[in-house]
Structures are given as structure tokens and as C-alpha cells.
Design a protein around this motif. Structure first.
Motif, mmCIF file in Angstrom:
data_model
loop_
_atom_site.group_PDB
_atom_site.id
_atom_site.type_symbol
_atom_site.label_atom_id
_atom_site.label_comp_id
_atom_site.label_asym_id
_atom_site.label_seq_id
_atom_site.Cartn_x
_atom_site.Cartn_y
_atom_site.Cartn_z
ATOM 1 N N ARG A 93 -83.507 67.576 -22.047
ATOM 2 C CA ARG A 93 -82.991 68.898 -21.665
ATOM 3 C C ARG A 93 -83.953 69.636 -20.730
ATOM 4 O O ARG A 93 -85.163 69.597 -20.897
ATOM 5 C CB ARG A 93 -82.770 69.738 -22.916
ATOM 6 C CG ARG A 93 -82.178 71.113 -22.652
ATOM 7 C CD ARG A 93 -81.957 71.883 -23.936
ATOM 8 N NE ARG A 93 -80.991 71.275 -24.823
ATOM 9 C CZ ARG A 93 -79.671 71.464 -24.754
ATOM 10 N NH1 ARG A 93 -79.171 72.255 -23.820
ATOM 11 N NH2 ARG A 93 -78.868 70.886 -25.618
ATOM 12 N N VAL A 95 -84.433 73.643 -19.081
ATOM 13 C CA VAL A 95 -84.044 75.018 -19.394
ATOM 14 C C VAL A 95 -84.636 75.962 -18.352
ATOM 15 O O VAL A 95 -85.778 75.797 -17.920
ATOM 16 C CB VAL A 95 -84.545 75.410 -20.807
ATOM 17 C CG1 VAL A 95 -84.219 76.850 -21.147
ATOM 18 C CG2 VAL A 95 -83.965 74.465 -21.858
ATOM 19 N N SER A 166 -79.145 75.988 -19.051
ATOM 20 C CA SER A 166 -79.719 74.719 -19.457
ATOM 21 C C SER A 166 -78.805 73.572 -19.059
ATOM 22 O O SER A 166 -77.582 73.727 -19.032
ATOM 23 C CB SER A 166 -79.915 74.721 -20.978
ATOM 24 O OG SER A 166 -80.256 73.446 -21.455
#
Length: 189
Positions: A93, A95, A166
Motif C-alpha cells: 500500500r 498512502v 491510498s
């Protein structure tokens, strides 16, 4: 035939005949449970290992996805989720720091990034793209799978007020994790 016409499958024109109706567009809408909640609801134990939790300069690809300039600071996390001590999902991920400045201070062994981000950005929504993939080498290693093992890859984009907060890639080995969702159909104009 009346039932098919009432369901919109057939178009009936009096005095002319019945015809197959053009399919109506639909928007597939569904919500996915947070992986920890999903695993617990199945009566299993969720654990997570934090592989990476860092600040990085945005690459061209990540900059485009998050809507920031190349080289801008972004947060990056890689979390390995387990069900009963078996790796079932690798979460990679990125962000946007301005949207969630406290992201790097979270304990993602106690709560998932998904849970935290949805709490930290009220009204945000996830958009999903799902496909079958062959895992990359580093993913094979962390997930403890063979190179030939097919995987499900879910690309997730979290947006709030039309801004991307995100982007994530969730990779799960086939046979270890099952995605279930209820799909609602909404007519498109």
C-alpha cells in the motif's frame, strides 16, 4: 413470456412481435470486509507481520496513481496477513501523507491499514479492480508459494472528496483465501 418481458429480458411490441431487449448497463456494487474481520467471522485467527513501513519518494507510477509529483514523499507499507498462521494475503500500500499524516505511527499488527484509513478518512470509499495473476518473486517468497501458484490480485483505490488517499495491491494465493461479496445492481443512465 410475460415474466421475461416484465424482467426486461424481452421487448414486446403489440402487433409486431417480441424481441430480445438490449442489455441494460449495470454497476456492480459491493463491499469487502476488512481481512481481519473476515478471518475472525470465519472463526479463524488473524495475525499480521509488518514487512515495510516507511516514507519513500513517489515513483512515476505511484505519483500518477496518488496525483502527486514524482519524488514527492509518500508512505509505503507492506503487510503480510495470516489466517491461523498461514499467509493468506500480501498488502502492498501507498498512502498520501497530507491525507493521513499519522499513518506511519500506527501498529498494523493490532489493526489493519484498511480499518485505520477508513476511520481516519470519514466518508471515504474503496474502489476495487480484481484479476488473476502470477505472483512476483518477492510475493512468492513472503506468501510461501511456488512460482506456478495462481493468485488473486485486488487493486484498491481509497478516495475521499474525489481525492485519492491510498492505493494498494492485495495478493492472495488461490485456495488460501476466498473473496465473497454481495453484489447489488444499480441501473446506469
Amino acid at each position: 413470456m410475460y415474466e421475461l418481458a416484465s424482467e426486461g429480458v424481452l421487448l414486446r411490441i403489440p402487433g409486431i412481435g417480441s424481441f430480445v431487449a438490449k442489455p441494460k448497463g449495470f454497476l456492480a456494487v459491493f463491499d469487502m470486509l476488512d481481512i481481519a474481520d473476515d478471518i475472525r467471522q470465519r472463526g479463524k485467527i488473524h495475525t499480521a507481520n509488518v514487512i515495510t513501513l516507511s516514507e519513500n519518494p513517489a515513483s512515476v507510477e505511484i505519483g500518477n496513481k496518488l496525483g502527486v509529483e514524482v519524488g514527492s514523499t509518500v508512505f509505503h507499507s507492506v503487510i503480510l496477513h495470516h489466517k491461523d498462521n498461514v499467509p493468506v494475503q500480501l498488502e502492498d500500500r501507498f498512502v498520501l501523507p497530507s491525507a493521513v499524516p499519522a499513518y506511519l505511527t500506527q501498529d498494523f499488527t493490532e489493526r489493519t491499514p484498511t480499518s485505520y484509513l477508513l476511520e481516519a478518512t470519514p466518508g471515504a470509499r474503496n474502489e476495487y479492480s480484481i484479476r488473476a495473476v502470477s505472483p512476483e518473486g518477492w510475493e512468492q517468497t513472503l506468501l510461501a508459494i511456488l512460482p506456478t501458484k495462481p493468485c488473486l490480485s485486488i487493486h484498491v483505490r481509497l478516495t475521499s472528496n474525489r481525492n485519492v488517499v491510498s492505493v494498494a495491491r492485495l495478493v492472495s494465493p488461490a485456495g488460501r483465501y476466498r473473496l465473497e461479496a454481495i453484489r447489488r445492481h444499480a441501473a446506469r443512465a
